[in-house]
Design a protein around this motif. Structure first.
Motif, short mmCIF file in Angstrom:
data_model
loop_
_atom_site.label_atom_id
_atom_site.label_comp_id
_atom_site.label_asym_id
_atom_site.label_seq_id
_atom_site.Cartn_x
_atom_site.Cartn_y
_atom_site.Cartn_z
N ASN A 24 100.45 38.63 -10.52
CA ASN A 24 100.79 39.98 -12.29
C ASN A 24 101.73 40.12 -11.56
O ASN A 24 103.06 40.30 -10.01
N ARG A 25 102.51 40.74 -12.69
CA ARG A 25 103.95 41.47 -12.12
C ARG A 25 104.07 42.78 -11.46
O ARG A 25 103.64 43.85 -12.23
N ILE A 26 104.64 43.22 -11.31
CA ILE A 26 104.30 44.31 -10.49
C ILE A 26 105.38 45.41 -10.59
O ILE A 26 106.01 44.10 -9.54
N LEU A 27 105.44 46.39 -10.48
CA LEU A 27 106.32 47.13 -10.23
C LEU A 27 106.36 48.12 -9.44
O LEU A 27 105.63 48.40 -8.47
N GLY A 28 107.28 48.10 -8.02
CA GLY A 28 107.81 48.91 -7.24
C GLY A 28 108.98 49.68 -7.57
O GLY A 28 110.38 49.62 -8.18
N ILE A 29 109.13 51.34 -7.09
CA ILE A 29 109.82 52.16 -7.62
C ILE A 29 110.88 52.93 -6.36
O ILE A 29 109.17 53.30 -5.60
N VAL A 30 112.01 52.54 -5.97
CA VAL A 30 112.14 53.26 -5.24
C VAL A 30 113.74 54.33 -5.53
O VAL A 30 113.77 53.82 -6.51
N THR A 31 113.30 55.89 -5.73
CA THR A 31 113.93 56.57 -5.87
C THR A 31 115.12 57.03 -4.77
O THR A 31 114.59 57.93 -4.19
N GLU A 32 116.38 56.93 -4.79
CA GLU A 32 116.82 57.55 -4.06
C GLU A 32 119.00 58.62 -4.84
O GLU A 32 118.73 57.66 -4.88
N GLY A 33 118.33 59.54 -4.32
CA GLY A 33 118.74 61.04 -4.73
C GLY A 33 119.03 60.32 -6.50
O GLY A 33 117.85 61.00 -6.82
N ASP A 34 120.33 60.65 -7.15
CA ASP A 34 120.40 60.45 -9.10
C ASP A 34 120.37 58.90 -8.96
O ASP A 34 120.15 58.24 -9.66
N ASP A 35 119.52 57.93 -7.94
CA ASP A 35 119.52 56.19 -8.51
C ASP A 35 117.82 55.71 -8.55
O ASP A 35 117.44 56.65 -7.43
N GLN A 36 117.71 55.54 -9.62
CA GLN A 36 116.04 55.11 -9.37
C GLN A 36 116.00 53.38 -9.88
O GLN A 36 116.38 53.13 -10.72
#
Length: 306
Positions: free
Chosen positions: A51-63
């Motif tokens: 599958n196409r799976i989304l993983g989300i990394v948020t650091e400070g003002d960047d996602q």
């Protein structure tokens, strides 16, 4: 998803980053490492990712919104493999940035086809050289990088070891440098677009592939059919789909021994994921030629991208 609060933020950067590469190069291992949690199954078997799976990394003002994709392969005889290739190819069109995973010192026909597809997409790309920690002579890496940079104008080259986390922070920093300005697409605390049910199916499928080895390669799938939460316990009923009666016998094993082992390994992973006791009931069902059925692929979430 976008919210008024996210839209109102100034100075944020956010982008879709496609993890692209041939099968078994370490894309899912890398995504799990970047996110910091196990979102999807990882095994030594090619085509573990479906599958196409989304993983989300948020650091400070960047996602960073990572798109883990199935490995792009030449094998196209089955409908399921055709769908997997199209899913990976669609990610190229959607991405703001591409991370093209290769292995140190290895660049074959499959890699060349992917590089050509990246060129056609017109998207900026990073060359991410995985498994460098396994390379005995690190001096061999420089000529490999020079050769690849001469063949394609990569925006950057990042050597990593995804399994051990070698230079993964450096990759995150390089990705952040190439993110476009824009509001966050997801809540900063969110790690994936996939629900717990999907992640549970992935944990069961991983345990199953590890137990089965080469006996039933990829004619198996997992579907959670019932999930009931109690205060301290999750009751999960899941079915393992196979395509033939002979495969059903292999999955169950002598006196049910193999199915029991799959259940024990799955339960251990699920309890770690859910942080509570899990009562897991596994059954095996024959669904003839499910990998060639558009209906079955849709029901299992292995479907063509819209």
């Amino acid at each position: 998803m976008n919210t008024p609060e996210n839209e109102a933020r100034d100075g944020t950067r956010c982008g879709l980053v496609a993890l692209i590469g041939r099968p078994n190069v370490g894309k899912t291992t890398l995504m799990n490492r970047l996110v910091g949690e196990k979102l999807a199954a990882t095994t030594r078997r090619p085509h573990t990712t479906r599958n196409r799976i989304l993983g989300i990394v948020t650091e400070g003002d960047d996602q960073i919104v990572l798109m883990d994709t199935p490995g792009i392969d030449q094998e196209r005889t089955k409908l399921v493999n055709q769908v997997l290739n199209r899913t990976a190819s669609q990610a190229l069109a959607d991405a703001d940035l591409i991370c093209f995973l290769t292995e140190a010192g290895r660049f074959g026909e499959g890699d060349e086809r992917i590089e050509a597809a990246i060129r056609s997409s017109g998207r900026p790309a990073l060359l991410v050289i995985n498994k460098v920690d396994r390379q005995k002579n690190k001096e061999d890496l420089l000529p490999f990088i020079e050769e690849r940079m001469a063949a394609f104008p990569y925006a950057g080259v990042v050597p990593i070891g995804a399994r051990r986390g070698t230079n993964v922070p450096g990759l995150i920093e390089e990705i952040r440098n190439h993110l476009p300005e824009g509001p966050f697409l997801y809540d900063p605390d969110q790690l994936s677009d996939r629900p717990e049910r999907f992640r549970a199916e992935e944990m069961i499928r991983e345990a199953m592939l590890e137990q089965l080895g080469e006996e039933v390669p990829y004619s198996v799938a997992v579907r959670v059919e019932n999930w009931e939460d109690a205060p301290r316990t999750a009751h999960i009923d899941a079915v393992i789909l196979v395509e033939r009666d002979s495969q059903k016998g292999i999955v169950i094993g002598k006196s049910g021994r193999r199915l029991k082992q799959i259940g024990q390994a799955s339960r251990h992973q699920l309890e770690s994921l859910l942080e509570r006791k899990v009562m897991l009931n596994l059954t095996v069902r024959v669904e003839a030629d499910w990998s060639r059925s558009p209906r079955a692929l849709r029901e299992l979430g292995i479907e063509e991208p819209r």
